[in-house]
Design an enzyme around this catalytic site. Structure first.
Site, mmCIF file in Angstrom:
data_model
loop_
_atom_site.group_PDB
_atom_site.id
_atom_site.type_symbol
_atom_site.label_atom_id
_atom_site.label_comp_id
_atom_site.label_asym_id
_atom_site.label_seq_id
_atom_site.Cartn_x
_atom_site.Cartn_y
_atom_site.Cartn_z
ATOM 1 N N GLU A 302 0.775 -1.231 0.000
ATOM 2 C CA GLU A 302 0.000 0.000 0.000
ATOM 3 C C GLU A 302 0.807 1.281 0.000
ATOM 4 O OE1 GLU A 302 0.359 -1.319 4.423
ATOM 5 O OE2 GLU A 302 0.110 -2.285 2.480
ATOM 6 N N GLU A 336 -5.777 -2.485 -0.674
ATOM 7 C CA GLU A 336 -4.625 -1.580 -0.671
ATOM 8 C C GLU A 336 -5.052 -0.116 -0.601
ATOM 9 O OE1 GLU A 336 -1.859 -2.982 -0.107
ATOM 10 O OE2 GLU A 336 -2.740 -4.943 -0.474
#
Length: 925
Positions: A302, A336
């Site tokens: 992420e 994410e």
């Protein structure tokens, strides 16, 4: 070589122990705090024999306490100590210097002793030059490659993967999540490449020293943790999307895969906008890039503003990828992008609370996908899938709490597991359901606003949610979220609720205890008490939409269990079902009469009035309780018989997950023929209802029916139901007959896994070689995964042995990150299991080095062994192997403990239940 490395590591540890002056605590000293990083990196990708980088980092630091040294993280970097500079920003004439440096490799510390004491309140600038190879280990700053289809030559790119503790492999830094600071990143590279980082490009200038090289400076970032920094040098293409708030959204991939970005480029902005509404906070960066990397160890990462993915997690081809592949892309992208708030905007103080990142992102992602694609019914599927996983994983004594102490980097990596993700998500879903939407959203928004650009602990979240719960009257004033939720996050395991009904009095007595699969352990000796929200419905009302608790099982002040009595229940002619829509993580065991009432409704009554998730719950609970001996297999298998009437995906999913566990053991016994006949009888009605292997997918209205047909087909062909095998083989032959099989494939997309596996299982080496060539030629990651799994379906020992050898030779076509899938395909094959086990045990040193340092990938080879070893002799043989090979299994201690316990549970089941279930199956035939 391995022994030498261990000896060197041991010697270094002894050196640290012998020299107490070397700092040896697992957390950085609190005397300094970074205020800003200026990171300048020159990347060399021209010569594939010398792929490397060099750079300089300038760290502006505030001195919080007087200190004589600077301790930060650095690993595998060459640092020119003579070029290190230290200056007081407020007094440039007051020069300081470094007298000496030393390292603590146990914690990756690089310690610089200063000429003069650094005084509290002062601001210093530290400049450090460094260089290193672009490594091959898929962590830190590393290399990746792909074949250029026009030249058939490798194209190289560089990419980062810093979570949890690998920024230190790329540049010296304070590599802990609490040390947030802004970053200014400048990348140097040949002008034919593109540079990407967390922020938009500010300016690109020529490199004065290297012809055709440029310096690309990015805008200063918001304060962020080091593990979220990302950058890449590549020759990729992108698909642009602009959000209504002018945020630039781009999806990147290698040029010959760019057409596979369309779905992620469409879905990503949609879910980002949903999160802005859910959290009440706009996405704080001016742009976000998501990029598909050919070689990538994690599923995705992420990084704030530059999200990295495996290709299979971002790319989707409607011509080659099944519905399940599309759903996976949506789920991973949603996960994410949820991190951009939970994890990036607000970050855990330390890895103890990793679940605040991963559990929240997992749960919120399911909300996002459900909001955008409600026709998938993915919220139900995701919730049940998480519960099925945790019911098995967390029933082991060797499991661990959601929130647990972390004191070593290896322990951080171990925490990226199903407990942090799936159990974390499951308890958050529970909390959402007992709080209601207003309290849940209000608490989250307050938490995010309060701790934006900062760090938090789980108690901070509990405080915000308690405040919201009391505001919206979702909880009594005497209740608080911390007391309730700590019982779920700080304890290992989950409870089983034993329900004893007094039909004459119209009440039920409820008791709880920790549920364990290992029946040799006395549950009462483990203690533990959970605050359990009790939702339920009775046969006359059948209100499954109300998931709010009607009562609570509470714990005493000393944590002791308190029994609960529920009154106002019907008589002996009506059933009761607890845990509506499986809103809470617990198993339920009823008395025999209640089970029989439920079985009667399922087999002869209006079974569809029972919520589909609760039908799955009844199947899972009955078969689990039979496994541990708390329920008779006769009752469990009688309940499962109702599936001949079932037409929904989720109950079948629960059933097949449990039957798969039985299959792995029974197929190695003399009674396997009875089991095969039983499965054939059970599956035939639903197989025919779904029109068998016919390509009817375009006429299916409910998307989860596509998943059901895919699932049923795989079992039908394995157990030779009706025409499944010949139709599958005919599909495969038609494909082989195509003049251009890489461009034209007549096999229905959602049946390809079953067709390929069935054809390889019943085919010859020409069939195997055909699929292997299609695998090597494929340009779609999801398609390659499907083929990889099918290649392990062969029933020929020599083919499987050859495939095992190919699995660990990346130059032959299977990337290291994908090797586990090929290995599992062989290991779960009844012929391949013994081959894979022996290969693993004979080559464990080689396999360890193959995966090192990302050892968690090696742990994914183990479930095939734990699921299929069930004799005392085999268990002891594997246990002795583990004991003798501890040095080759370093970093896998938790995984090995759970593997051995699961094997022991199988041994217990075989001794206790094998004859019982054999009789039950025979009676049903």
């Amino acid at each position: 070589m391995q022994l030498l490395l261990l000896l060197v590591a041991s010697a270094l540890l002894c050196l640290v122990a012998a020299n107490p002056a070397v700092y040896n605590y697992y957390r950085l000293p609190s005397s300094l705090r970074p205020q800003k990083y200026n990171l300048r990196i020159l990347t060399h990708l021209d010569d594939e024999k010398a792929l490397r980088f060099e750079g300089t980092v300038k760290i502006r630091m505030e001195v919080l306490k007087n200190t004589n040294n600077i301790t930060l993280h650095s690993k595998n970097l060459t640092i020119d100590e003579a070029q290190i500079k230290l200056s007081d920003t407020k007094n440039a004439k007051q020069a300081n210097c470094i007298t000496k440096t030393e390292s603590n490799p146990h914690h990756d510390y690089y310690v610089m002793h200063t000429c003069q004491e650094l005084k509290a309140g002062a601001i210093y600038e530290l400049t450090m030059p460094f260089e290193a190879e672009l490594n091959r280990q898929l962590e830190g700053y590393y290399r990746s490659s792909y074949k250029d289809p026009t030249t058939n030559k490798n194209r190289w790119l560089s990419i980062t993967q810093f979570e949890p503790a690998s920024a230190r492999l790329a540049f010296p830094c304070f590599d802990e999540p609490e040390y947030k600071a802004p970053f200014v990143v400048t990348l140097g590279y040949h002008k034919r490449f593109t540079g990407l980082s967390n922020m938009p490009v500010k300016v690109i200038k020529p490199n004065d020293k290297l012809t055709d090289y440029v310096w690309c400076e990015f805008e200063e970032s918001v304060p962020m943790s080091t593990y979220l920094i990302a950058y890449s040098v590549n020759e990729f293409a992108f698909k642009p999307t602009t959000l209504p708030n002018s945020t630039l959204f781009r999806t990147w991939a290698r040029p010959n895969a760019i057409e596979q970005c369309d779905y992620a480029a469409e879905f990503g902005p949609q879910v980002l906008q949903y999160y802005e509404q859910l959290f009440g906070i706009k996405f704080p960066l001016p742009k976000i890039d998501q990029i598909a990397i050919p070689d990538f160890s994690a599923g995705a990462m992420e990084n704030w503003g530059l999200v990295t993915y495996r290709e299979i997690a971002l790319l989707y081809s409607s011509a080659h990828s099944a519905l399940a592949d599309k759903q996976r892309v949506a789920s991973v992208v949603a996960h994410e992008l949820a991190h951009q708030w939970f994890g990036n905007l607000v970050t855990m103080k330390w890895w103890t609370d990793l679940w605040l990142n991963e559990g929240f992102a997992t749960y919120v992602a399911s909300l996002g996908v459900e909001n955008i694609n409600p026709q998938w019914r993915s919220m139900e599927q995701e919730s049940l899938g998480n519960l099925l996983t945790i019911f098995k994983k967390d029933a082991l004594e060797t499991s661990h709490p959601i929130s647990r102490p972390i004191e070593m980097v290896s322990e951080i990596s171990e925490s990226f597991d199903q407990i942090s993700y799936q159990k974390g998500s499951t308890v958050l879903r529970m909390m959402h359901m007992f709080l209601g939407d207003d309290s849940f959203r209000g608490g989250l928004q307050n938490y995010l606003q309060k701790f934006s650009y900062n760090n938090a602990e789980q108690d901070n979240l509990w405080e915000s949610l308690t405040e919201a719960a009391h505001k919206y009257r979702a909880l009594p004033k005497s209740y608080d979220i911390k007391t309730i939720m700590d019982s779920w996050t700080l304890q290992t395991g989950y409870p089983i609720i034993n329900i004893t009904r007094d039909y004459a009095a119209g009440n039920a007595k409820l008791t709880q205890e920790r549920y364990l699969l290992n029946t040799q352990i006395a549950r009462a000796s483990l203690g533990g008490c959970w605050w359990v929200p009790l939702s339920y419905t009775i046969q006359s009302e059948q209100d499954f939409n109300n998931t709010a608790p009607k009562a609570w099982m509470e714990c005493g002040k000393a944590g002791e269990k308190l029994p609960k009595t529920i009154s106002g229940l019907p008589g002996k002619d009506q059933w009761i079902i607890f845990n509506t829509q499986l809103s809470t993580l617990y198993k339920v065991n009823y008395d025999e009469n209640n089970w029989k009432l439920l079985i009667e409704t399922l087999t002869n009554g209006e079974f569809e009035r029972i919520h589909v998730i609760n039908r799955a719950q009844l199947i899972d609970d009955a078969l689990f309780l039979a496994w541990t001996g708390e329920q008779d297999y006769e009752i469990a298998m009688s309940l499962v018989q109702y599936l001949q009437r079932e037409r929904e995906y989720i109950p079948w999913k629960a059933a097949f997950e449990n039957l798969k566990r039985l299959k792995h053991i029974i197929r190695q016994t003399p009674n396997y023929d009875f089991f095969k006949r039983y499965i054939k009888k059970l599956v035939t009605p639903i197989y025919r209802h779904l029109n068998g292997m016919n390509d009817t997918f375009t006429s299916i209205q409910q998307q989860d029916q596509v998943l059901l047909k895919t699932l049923v087909a795989s079992w039908a062909c394995l157990y030779k139901v009706d025409d499944c095998v010949p139709v599958a083989v005919d599909y495969y032959r038609a494909w082989r007959a195509e003049a251009t099989p890489d461009q034209k494939n007549p096999v229905p997309i959602n049946l390809r896994q079953t067709v390929y596996c069935t054809a390889i299982r019943n085919g010859d080496d020409a069939d195997w070689q055909f699929l292997w060539m299609r695998y090597k030629n494929s340009n779609v990651a999801a398609e390659k995964r499907t083929m990889m799994a099918a290649l392990g379906c062969s029933m020929q020992v020599w083919q499987l042995q050859r495939y095992l050898e190919l699995t660990f030779k990346p130059e032959e076509g299977i990337r290291r990150q994908d090797s586990m899938w090929a290995f599992q395909a062989v290991a779960y094959n009844e012929i391949g299991f013994h081959l894979a086990r022996d290969y693993f045990m004979d080559n464990v040193d080689f396999i360890y080095n193959f995966y090192h340092p990302i050892i968690k990938d090696m742990s994914r080879l183990l479930p095939a062994f734990s699921d299929q070893i069930f004799t005392q002799a085999d268990y002891e043989h594997f246990r002795d192997f583990v004991m003798n090979k501890r040095s080759s299994l370093k970093g896998l201690e938790q995984a090995m403990q759970q593997t051995l316990e699961t094997m022991l549970v199988n041994v217990q089941w075989k001794e206790r239940n094998y004859r019982k279930i054999s009789r039950s199956i025979e009676d049903l035939l």
